[in-house]
Design a protein around this motif. Structure first.
Motif, PDB file in Angstrom:
ATOM      1  N   ILE A 199     -11.382  63.323  50.624  1.00 15.78           N
ATOM      2  CA  ILE A 199      -9.940  63.501  50.815  1.00 15.78           C
ATOM      3  C   ILE A 199      -9.261  62.148  51.019  1.00 15.78           C
ATOM      4  N   ALA A 200      -9.862  61.302  51.864  1.00 11.35           N
ATOM      5  CA  ALA A 200      -9.302  59.975  52.106  1.00 11.35           C
ATOM      6  C   ALA A 200      -9.256  59.163  50.812  1.00 11.35           C
ATOM      7  N   GLY A 201     -10.318  59.288  49.989  1.00 15.02           N
ATOM      8  CA  GLY A 201     -10.352  58.574  48.714  1.00 15.02           C
ATOM      9  C   GLY A 201      -9.271  59.037  47.772  1.00 15.02           C
ATOM     10  N   TRP A 202      -9.003  60.348  47.767  1.00 20.91           N
ATOM     11  CA  TRP A 202      -7.954  60.878  46.889  1.00 20.91           C
ATOM     12  C   TRP A 202      -6.584  60.357  47.306  1.00 20.91           C
ATOM     13  N   PHE A 211      -8.471  49.093  47.517  1.00 16.87           N
ATOM     14  CA  PHE A 211      -9.045  48.632  48.766  1.00 16.87           C
ATOM     15  C   PHE A 211      -8.248  49.165  49.960  1.00 16.87           C
ATOM     16  N   PRO A 212      -8.462  50.433  50.322  1.00 17.18           N
ATOM     17  CA  PRO A 212      -7.760  50.991  51.489  1.00 17.18           C
ATOM     18  C   PRO A 212      -8.188  50.272  52.762  1.00 17.18           C
ATOM     19  N   GLU A 213      -7.393  50.429  53.807  1.00 19.85           N
ATOM     20  CA  GLU A 213      -7.694  49.767  55.074  1.00 19.85           C
ATOM     21  C   GLU A 213      -9.069  50.156  55.595  1.00 19.85           C
ATOM     22  N   LEU A 384     -19.989  44.962  53.500  1.00 19.79           N
ATOM     23  CA  LEU A 384     -19.987  45.233  52.061  1.00 19.79           C
ATOM     24  C   LEU A 384     -19.009  44.288  51.379  1.00 19.79           C
ATOM     25  N   LEU A 385     -19.411  43.793  50.226  1.00 20.89           N
ATOM     26  CA  LEU A 385     -18.475  43.121  49.334  1.00 20.89           C
ATOM     27  C   LEU A 385     -18.013  44.166  48.328  1.00 20.89           C
ATOM     28  N   VAL A 386     -16.720  44.296  48.157  1.00 17.41           N
ATOM     29  CA  VAL A 386     -16.162  45.310  47.264  1.00 17.41           C
ATOM     30  C   VAL A 386     -15.249  44.616  46.268  1.00 17.41           C
ATOM     31  N   GLN A 387     -15.452  44.901  45.002  1.00 17.12           N
ATOM     32  CA  GLN A 387     -14.590  44.309  43.984  1.00 17.12           C
ATOM     33  C   GLN A 387     -14.330  45.310  42.873  1.00 17.12           C
ATOM     34  N   GLU A 388     -13.283  45.066  42.138  1.00 16.15           N
ATOM     35  CA  GLU A 388     -12.988  45.854  40.950  1.00 16.15           C
ATOM     36  C   GLU A 388     -14.060  45.591  39.906  1.00 16.15           C
TER      37      GLU A 388
END
Length: 534
Positions: A199-202, A211-213, A384-388
């Protein structure tokens, strides 16, 4: 609000179930489960459609509205959010004050809660209607699941139809064991966490942010692996909810279970071929997450032959990916050399029979192939490293010719192919290509000139083993995933026989590198786009 001061207990070793609440969106196995409970003398409570289904199956069911003394309202949004329900679930049975409160307010205990949730994930995947999707956010279900899981000392909570059988068996045998109740509670909290993450992802997606908080992820364990990268490391495979097709979700159509390293290489192979031109059959051969041969051809068998020519030594025991369904000709070509894993969208019956004769060769079928999308995750110590995902592609229109000589049409096609492959080679990456196939690959070196030299050396070795007098790199093109910081890497490619170069540009010494290319008679194009892969 302060938590209760009652410390409670771990509850009975075996919990006798006298009263159960069943409220299910997915009614798979519900009737048989309810019949087993009823046969053990359990009183059944239920809601809405579940109550209707159970009554139609001939079971005696008390509707929750009869327990609460309040009808379902607001299109079913409010039906179980009531003290008569939650008091019956949350009461600590050996706490005198809880028992007194139940007696005072006429609340009967609920010993088992079987709940699964509104299909939010499935609805969000198939529907573009935000109102429909929001209506499939369950409120009462997660509240009851969490309440029952919190009070696992005195309540058994079931959220997965796969658990109906063993729970019913224990109920019939006199009660649900403490160990099973605790296991089910952990599973229940994991389910509500995954549900909330979806739900949070949607909502984050609707806000248009990658990149949500707070990044909420959910993954289900698909398999415990024999070991990790090395035998002394434990490992498991988890499938991210809602992820695109790939090695993690593929069907194992042949061979023994995959290892940690098999899966890593299969993913690298899949990512590469999914990124190539879908109009032409293509093969990628991967070893230790790097390609050792990539090619397109008139058929998969031809593409495999061309890819194998690049580095037949490293291809031994490697992973092969195809960008279209495998036929018998391709299967024969691939199985002629020892191969650990093959990954493809599908395989015809003849191909499957050929693979079946190789019981140790794993065949993964993905159903479809899609290039990278969304976000990429990498773990580091404590985070975590997060990238497009690197979804950028270069076309002819993006190229800037910077040398006196422009590439020929044939060179241009090979340049674009080589640059696309370089995107999937560990940096520093150098890729030589000719006629739609790699002929030399230099990967993961600390120096770009070393990558150029190693790629040329491997190409020379491949030619020598094939009995060819001319190096495979003679008349090839070369791609670099990042700019040449000095002219030495470029000159190493020229010495190897390359005639044209594709690279991002952007070095302080670009003019020096361009002048060296002109002096060597090379054609060079700049992309303005870097493809580091660390």
């Amino acid at each position: 609000m302060a938590a209760s001061s009652h410390k409670g207990s771990s509850g009975p070793a075996r919990l006798a179930v006298k009263r159960a609440l069943i409220s299910l969106s997915d009614k798979t196995g519900a009737t048989d489960f309810a019949k087993a409970l009823a046969a053990a003398g359990v009183e059944l409570l239920s809601t809405g459609g579940t109550a209707k289904a159970l009554k139609e199956a001939g079971l005696a069911v008390t509707d929750v509205s009869e327990v609460t003394g309040f009808p379902e309202i607001m299109d079913g949004r409010v039906k179980t959010l009531h003290p008569a329900v939650h008091g019956g679930i949350l009461a600590v049975r050996d706490a005198p004050e809880h028992v007194a409160a139940m007696r005072e307010h006429g609340i009967a205990p609920i010993d088992l809660v079987a709940i699964n949730l509104y299909p939010f994930e499935a609805t969000a995947q198939r529907s573009d209607d935000p109102l429909e999707i929001i209506e499939n956010i369950d409120i009462g279900g997660p509240a009851m699941i969490r309440a029952a899981a919190k009070n696992a000392a005195f309540v058994a909570v079931v959220t997965d139809p796969a658990d109906y059988g063993r729970v019913a068996e224990e109920v019939a045998a006199g009660g649900v064991e403490r160990a099973l109740r605790q296991e089910l509670a952990g599973k229940a909290f994991a389910r509500t966490a995954a549900y909330d993450a979806a739900i949070a992802g949607w909502f984050a997606e609707r806000e248009g942010t990658l990149f949500p908080e707070r990044l909420s992820l959910s993954a289900e364990r698909a398999a415990e692996l024999r070991y990790g990268e090395n035998p002394h490391q434990k490992a498991a495979l988890y499938r991210l909810d809602g992820a695109r097709p790939g090695a993690a979700s593929a069907r194992l159509a042949n061979g023994k279970p995959l290892s940690f390293n098999n899966l890593g290489d299969a993913d690298a192979a899949y990512q590469l071929v999914a990124d190539l031109d879908p109009a032409r059959p293509a093969i990628a051969i991967i070893k230790h997450a790097n390609p050792c041969g990539v090619a397109s051809g008139a058929s998969l068998a031809e593409a495999h032959q061309k890819a194998l020519r690049c580095d037949p030594v490293s291809a031994y025991g490697g992973v092969v990916a195809a960008n279209r369904p495998l036929d018998a000709q391709a299967a024969k070509a691939i199985t002629a050399l020892f191969t650990e894993v093959v990954i493809a969208p599908d395989a015809d019956e003849e191909a499957l029979n050929i693979f079946a004769a190789k019981p140790n060769l794993r065949l993964l079928l993905t159903g479809e192939m899609r290039p990278a999308e969304g976000i990429i995750l990498r773990s580091i110590a404590g985070g975590l490293l997060v990238q497009e995902a690197d979804v950028a592609q270069v076309s002819e229109a993006d190229l800037k010719v910077v040398t006196k000589r422009a590439p020929s049409p044939g060179e241009l096609a090979d340049l674009l192919f080589a640059f696309r492959v370089a995107k999937h080679v560990k940096s520093n990456a150098i890729v030589y290509a000719k006629d739609g196939a790699t002929v030399g690959i230099g990967a993961g070196q600390m120096s770009r000139v070393d990558s150029a030299r190693i790629a040329a050396w491997k190409a020379a070795e491949a030619a020598r083993q094939a009995g060819e007098e001319v190096a495979l790199t003679e008349g090839s093109v070369v791609a670099s995933d990042a700019f040449f910081p000095f002219a030495d890497g470029l000159m190493a490619a020229a010495e190897a026989g390359a005639s044209a170069v594709i690279q991002p540009g952007g070095s302080l010494r670009d003019e020096e590198v361009i002048a060296a290319a002109d002096e060597a008679g090379l054609a060079m194009v700049l992309t303005g786009l870097r493809h580091f892969r660390h």
